[in-house]
Design a protein around this motif. Structure first.
Motif, PDB file in Angstrom:
ATOM      1  N   GLN A  31      15.657 118.374 -54.124  1.00  0.00           N
ATOM      2  CA  GLN A  31      14.270 117.992 -53.508  1.00  0.00           C
ATOM      3  C   GLN A  31      14.632 116.403 -53.901  1.00  0.00           C
ATOM      4  O   GLN A  31      15.388 115.776 -54.508  1.00  0.00           O
ATOM      5  N   ALA A  32      14.041 115.957 -53.749  1.00  0.00           N
ATOM      6  CA  ALA A  32      13.568 114.595 -53.410  1.00  0.00           C
ATOM      7  C   ALA A  32      13.833 113.422 -55.370  1.00  0.00           C
ATOM      8  O   ALA A  32      12.782 114.330 -56.445  1.00  0.00           O
ATOM      9  N   GLY A  33      13.991 113.222 -56.014  1.00  0.00           N
ATOM     10  CA  GLY A  33      14.777 112.792 -56.830  1.00  0.00           C
ATOM     11  C   GLY A  33      15.526 113.366 -57.497  1.00  0.00           C
ATOM     12  O   GLY A  33      15.956 113.172 -58.507  1.00  0.00           O
ATOM     13  N   GLY A  50      19.010 112.930 -45.522  1.00  0.00           N
ATOM     14  CA  GLY A  50      18.090 111.852 -46.512  1.00  0.00           C
ATOM     15  C   GLY A  50      18.656 111.451 -47.887  1.00  0.00           C
ATOM     16  O   GLY A  50      17.786 111.476 -49.410  1.00  0.00           O
ATOM     17  N   PHE A  51      19.425 111.379 -48.110  1.00  0.00           N
ATOM     18  CA  PHE A  51      20.460 110.674 -49.791  1.00  0.00           C
ATOM     19  C   PHE A  51      20.735 110.020 -49.148  1.00  0.00           C
ATOM     20  O   PHE A  51      20.794 109.002 -48.189  1.00  0.00           O
ATOM     21  N   THR A  52      20.720 108.914 -50.022  1.00  0.00           N
ATOM     22  CA  THR A  52      21.436 107.323 -50.578  1.00  0.00           C
ATOM     23  C   THR A  52      22.366 107.546 -51.475  1.00  0.00           C
ATOM     24  O   THR A  52      22.362 108.992 -51.888  1.00  0.00           O
ATOM     25  N   PHE A  98      24.903 110.900 -54.362  1.00  0.00           N
ATOM     26  CA  PHE A  98      23.755 111.405 -53.905  1.00  0.00           C
ATOM     27  C   PHE A  98      22.886 111.744 -54.396  1.00  0.00           C
ATOM     28  O   PHE A  98      22.371 112.559 -55.399  1.00  0.00           O
ATOM     29  N   VAL A  99      21.705 110.847 -54.197  1.00  0.00           N
ATOM     30  CA  VAL A  99      20.370 110.590 -54.405  1.00  0.00           C
ATOM     31  C   VAL A  99      19.515 111.503 -53.657  1.00  0.00           C
ATOM     32  O   VAL A  99      19.611 110.806 -52.051  1.00  0.00           O
ATOM     33  N   LYS A 100      18.569 112.169 -53.893  1.00  0.00           N
ATOM     34  CA  LYS A 100      17.670 112.358 -51.687  1.00  0.00           C
ATOM     35  C   LYS A 100      16.823 111.737 -51.925  1.00  0.00           C
ATOM     36  O   LYS A 100      16.301 111.407 -53.780  1.00  0.00           O
ATOM     37  N   GLN A 101      16.259 111.147 -51.843  1.00  0.00           N
ATOM     38  CA  GLN A 101      14.875 110.499 -50.999  1.00  0.00           C
ATOM     39  C   GLN A 101      13.676 111.466 -50.650  1.00  0.00           C
ATOM     40  O   GLN A 101      14.106 112.774 -49.638  1.00  0.00           O
ATOM     41  N   GLY A 102      12.770 110.510 -50.483  1.00  0.00           N
ATOM     42  CA  GLY A 102      11.903 111.154 -50.381  1.00  0.00           C
ATOM     43  C   GLY A 102      11.341 113.022 -49.851  1.00  0.00           C
ATOM     44  O   GLY A 102      11.892 113.441 -50.417  1.00  0.00           O
ATOM     45  N   ASN A 103      10.711 113.784 -48.202  1.00  0.00           N
ATOM     46  CA  ASN A 103      10.670 114.111 -48.337  1.00  0.00           C
ATOM     47  C   ASN A 103      11.070 115.106 -47.278  1.00  0.00           C
ATOM     48  O   ASN A 103      10.516 115.054 -46.293  1.00  0.00           O
ATOM     49  N   ASN A 104      12.415 115.233 -46.921  1.00  0.00           N
ATOM     50  CA  ASN A 104      12.904 114.675 -45.830  1.00  0.00           C
ATOM     51  C   ASN A 104      13.364 116.185 -44.963  1.00  0.00           C
ATOM     52  O   ASN A 104      13.593 117.154 -46.349  1.00  0.00           O
TER      53      ASN A 104
END
Length: 78
Positions: free
Chosen positions: A31-33, A55-57, A72-78
């Motif tokens: 999930q995000a975060g 959705g990962f940086t 990798f860090v999951k961003q937002g809600n993709n």
């Protein structure tokens, strides 16, 4: 801070086993975060745009000659 999933694919690649499916299964529940840490014998350049699209940086670090750690860090809600 969210969940952290860590996966080392160096042995799989050494045995000529393609780790793509294992990586995709590992990130599916994130999930995000949340954070996914990948250990590979080289910088996984083909994977980076795929992860970005999901959705990962990322931040790639070369730890040793044949050891890359990509966070990798999951961003937002993709």
């Amino acid at each position: 801070m969210g969940t952290i999933v860590e996966l080392d694919v160096r042995e799989d690649l050494q045995k000529k086993i393609e780790p793509f499916e294992k990586i995709m299964n590992a990130i599916k529940p994130l999930q995000a975060g949340d954070t996914f840490i990948l250990h590979a014998p080289f910088k996984p350049i083909p994977l980076l745009p795929i992860m970005k699209a999901k959705g990962f940086t990322y931040k790639a670090e070369q730890m040793e000659k044949k050891h890359w750690k990509v966070t990798f860090v999951k961003q937002g809600n993709n």
